[in-house]
Enzyme design. Structure first.
Site, mmCIF file in Angstrom:
data_model
loop_
_atom_site.group_PDB
_atom_site.id
_atom_site.type_symbol
_atom_site.label_atom_id
_atom_site.label_comp_id
_atom_site.label_asym_id
_atom_site.label_seq_id
_atom_site.Cartn_x
_atom_site.Cartn_y
_atom_site.Cartn_z
ATOM 1 N N GLY A 1 -21.729 -21.013 15.318
ATOM 2 C CA GLY A 1 -22.035 -22.111 14.480
ATOM 3 C C GLY A 1 -20.363 -22.296 13.911
ATOM 4 N N CYS A 2 -20.227 -23.761 13.647
ATOM 5 C CA CYS A 2 -18.881 -24.368 13.387
ATOM 6 C C CYS A 2 -18.473 -23.700 11.840
ATOM 7 C CB CYS A 2 -18.876 -26.257 13.115
ATOM 8 S SG CYS A 2 -20.239 -26.416 12.331
ATOM 9 N N TYR A 3 -19.123 -23.889 11.074
ATOM 10 C CA TYR A 3 -18.790 -23.254 9.752
ATOM 11 C C TYR A 3 -18.384 -21.590 9.989
ATOM 12 C CZ TYR A 3 -20.245 -27.448 6.934
ATOM 13 O OH TYR A 3 -20.584 -28.789 6.711
ATOM 14 N N GLN B 1 -10.319 -26.729 11.566
ATOM 15 C CA GLN B 1 -10.471 -26.808 13.155
ATOM 16 C C GLN B 1 -11.265 -28.114 13.206
ATOM 17 O OE1 GLN B 1 -13.405 -23.944 14.029
ATOM 18 N NE2 GLN B 1 -15.261 -25.056 13.167
#
Lengths: 348, 348, 348, 348
Positions: C148-150, C314
């Site tokens: 996941g991004c987080y 990011q």
């Protein structure tokens, strides 16, 4: 106190009407309908209204609406015309923010909105609610069709020219219009999501926009001339901003127009208007100068001797929709025209 | 009518004061000063004010200001303290929107603002203008230091907890704060231009922000405890939006805090406050719900049994600056506290 | 040439995969599926791809996919796990950008994603695709669950600390995370439209976000410690920007942590990583510094002796999704890890 | 390898040149000058370049520049013309991104840029760098004047029409142009700060913009007709977005133009161009479809039989500035025209 009903309160014109009417000293908002949200508190959907009202959305109930003095339709096209006659019959005034009472030409209505008109007779007696141009008729009206946002900028931008004969070449009019995203309403569609609109600019509806026949009919009405506006070009664009509309209008001047003091013409035409601001020569109107306010600003340029450029700005949700609707209500009810409309634009 | 002067009217707090004061029924704005713009009409600089006022910026003139009932300083830090004594001596009330009257600790003032304080005696008798917490003293004050925007959110976000003993571990407080760009003022600097801030998010001043000593001093005042807040962590961030501030505050609960009904505690604490909204359990405050309004909203979460998360939103230019200043003026002048502050947030 | 299939190409991770893969010198994109858009040219939906490809969306066809060397799933949660076994059986590598192969704990998967896992055995042999931390296993993997991004920001932000024993108090971790709107995908929902998100900032999912169990499981894996991260607080916020993610991570240092040179620890830990940038002391990472690039930047602060603040940025669609997926593909296929990922961030 | 110097590397065209040239396989950036930042690492000013280069800004040194094969001037107007002769004399090619080599008419240059031209002889032999229209001359050029951003859209938008005789009425051309804020450069000025531009739209320079004489001279060159474009109307507007430019061009068709298949005319004219995309009938170009890419897209509409509307989009910093400059360098150096320019637009 004037009791008000709002039909279709979940869109942006609905919440904007509430922002203006909840502070109106002579108005009580009695009912607010929504097919889908009945029973829900309005401040749950719009937290900006927390502490301002305990209203809940209710189901559409014609009797409740008939008990109101004024009913606003902040609904999709085609709803107001189904109920207007019954409301008028019980002496309730109707202001439609959709298109049902904007076009007198029934063929155009059917062509652009995809349905026959439900009450052509009532349409004839209804008044087109461009407050500054039709003030006296609005005062007498039972039904008002509130103008589209783009047409408001075009009419107020061109009226001083068109009320004179022979200043411009009518067939030369080009309208390059730009709107903030709220003009498209509050709808769950892919084309409207943040990531598809932010940091982006585009033209849309170049092949034809519903406001074009409204503009043409209105300009014919203002000028008293038929068939000269059919070649008008109208290209709307979408700006990555919430509110605001700017129309850049290009016209060719006639020989008489070339020698006319156009700036003065506009200043005189609007000198008693509270909401129309003719800016001084050289000024550059910005949409943010009217953010949240009922003001419309106009600036004029002559980049070439025979060419006039008219730039008009407004907040599409205020002067272009809910604000003008309240202005019309004030006129229809014999109140001071600017009641509850004197808020100053938010800057920055 | 109360006659008002504004010193330093070319920034965002200046124009926001004008937006609120030009509509205030008991106020006349008599003078508006600017070192650099004297002689210029204010609506030339801020077109949102066209049609609202014919005021011009004027040079700073202490006699004109002394003739006012209230003078607002919307100036850089260090200006108000040079003139406050003279104004007070002629019975003019002073409200400083900068930091001159925020810190009672003179060393902190000198350390963070880079100058000695010009009137330490007057500072002692001045009142810190967090309206809800210091209402009675503000009513009596001659000089009010209007709180910083971040400190307003932190104080109102923590006050109900701190007024009780033993609910939280004071040394655990972490404030992760986010502000719109208008918080940085109206200044020509490279770091503030559109293209450096749009579609971007960043932390700033992580090594230390001027609002940190103000927050610590204020929390000490509210709680009556010394030295327990020195380890507080405060990290501000910059959001690509014009207005709005959201502070996410993290605290560790004590055993007593764990079993306390915190939601109820807050609701009771603020039940008579017009501008502080304790949102229901589960609500998610958004900055746009207060855009242009003097409201501040608070929501509470317990993601872990011993952890409390407090989210606070306000419009940094209204409740975080000009709105609270007008609220304080209303208190100081014996007017209804919400006069001219009842505008509803712009949505969308 | 490696032949690639993409399942679910109409979302933002889909078009981002295409942006990266159409320029990849060792890849041919052979098929791109969409349930709803089969037969439509992909550049009709995404005009940014005009002139870059003549691909059309096609119906899901397992045989076509089995003929590919690598299949990316850019689909909703629950799709990849239904097809992964069959693909693996024909020696096709699978990279899932959704959550099907992120959580080894089956109860957590079922609890947070609302469905039982379809292939628990394959899950066990799959590899969690945080490229920098699991590089060697990824090289051998048949199935990779792209993080996941987080969680990517949190893991890379904390790994150097957690790989050491006794530097931080694990139960103190607070993650205040902020994401651009593209993190929510490309969906027609009211909450995602432009006018509901522009000029606005809010917290969301404070009561619990699906990335929380992923973060906890991952931190347990990195540190080798069980049950110490359960009290972690994770609060995500939504930023009015298209791309970009910034996580502000707060940790309490142990006595040993206090005397450790944390900056140096991070610099050494990442010294050979092409995509992880430990910024110098005092630097302030901005999301725009990685817009469109596969880079992730970290900065470290000690605002109090016992407190460490870690800021990580990011591009959520690149290092947080499609970029890391391509990085993983490069590893799985024995290519240079940065192939097609060396694009420089767009500035401004 | 081609050694390149960049004069004036602190603006947006400078950093965009670096983004493209640092990835160019046949280029080494040897020197980058800045009067104000000499000695500073370029990645300190532009963190997007961290890890990409260790270049520092250096003082302007003519000898270092003379040792380069190509020198780009990303400076204010008036700098390149002072040094071009000396550079050319040592066989260094010059590409100016400012206006010094755009206008052959010296009076226009002096009038619009406020200074006499420093090297009129060299100007005569210089080539106007609209790559698609002047390709062969550019290949031979020692000095190229890179076109302005607006003029690029207008020339490519009108060239197919103007290369034919008698399709349009030249005096009817109206250009309603819209630019993202980066078009104004990277300057600390009040008018450019975030809060003055976000959520706002405005016209500017209606009285006259420096790109107008460039457009007229260029259209004369393309059409071979003199004096017919003097009445052209050009109104630029500012869009709250970072990058992107859209020009809406209105022309009246002649009788011959009315019966011509304009769509086919454009498709044929550009069929071999890699960077010019004639979109299909009915398509709506958006600026985001070219974000970060060297592409320019054109769409054509006939809202009235005698009226043609041409919509052109580009990224003002790429095809409108740095990208076209690199395209010209490729041509001048005998490289493949698209080297380092094949990046796909960032979407979303």
């Amino acid at each position: 106190m004037i009791s008000v009903g709002i039909v279709g309160g979940t869109g942006y014109t609905g919440v904007e009407l509430l922002r203006l009417l909840l502070r109106h000293p002579q108005v009580t908002v009695r009912t607010l309908t929504s097919r889908t949200e009945a029973g829900k508190r309005v401040d749950e959907m719009f937290p900006s209204l927390r502490g301002q009202t305990s209203l809940e959305f209710s189901d559409f109930n014609i009797d409740t609406l008939k008990a109101c003095d004024v009913v606003f339709f902040a609904t999709p096209h085609g709803v107001a015309m189904k109920h207007a006659e019954e409301l008028v019959s019980s002496n309730t005034k109707v202001i439609d923010l959709a298109a049902d009472f904007r076009l007198q030409n029934l063929d155009n209505f059917e062509k652009w909105y995809g349905m026959p008109h439900a009450c052509p007779e009532l349409l004839k007696s209804s008044v087109y609610g461009l407050s500054e141009l039709n003030r006296e008729q609005i005062k007498q009206a039972q039904v008002v069709g509130n103008p589209g946002c783009y047409p408001t900028t075009v009419q107020l931008g061109l009226a001083p020219l068109l009320k004179q004969q022979n200043l411009i070449q009518e067939e030369s009019i080009i309208i390059d219009a730009k709107s903030g995203v709220s003009g498209a309403g509050r709808k769950a569609s892919l084309g409207m999501i943040y990531t598809e609109n932010a940091d982006n600019f585009k033209a849309y509806a170049v092949a034809g926009h519903r406001h074009q026949p409204e503009i043409i009919e209105a300009l014919e009405g203002i000028s008293g001339k038929k068939d000269v506006f059919n070649h008008l070009v109208f290209v709307p664009h979408l700006v990555p901003m919430i509110r605001g509309m700017l129309s850049t209008i290009y016209v060719d001047l006639t020989a008489e127009g070339e020698v006319t003091d156009i700036q003065k013409l506009y200043e005189l035409f609007y000198e008693n208007e509270k909401f129309v601001d003719v800016m001084p020569v050289g000024a550059l109107p910005e949409t943010r100068s009217v953010r949240g306010a009922n003001d419309l600003r106009i600036a004029l340029y002559k980049p070439q001797p025979k060419k006039l450029v008219i730039v008009v700005v407004q907040d599409n949700l205020v002067k272009g929709a809910a604000g003008q609707a309240v202005q019309n209500m004030n006129l229809m009810c014999g109140l001071a025209e600017d009641t509850s409309l004197t808020g100053i634009a938010l800057s920055p």
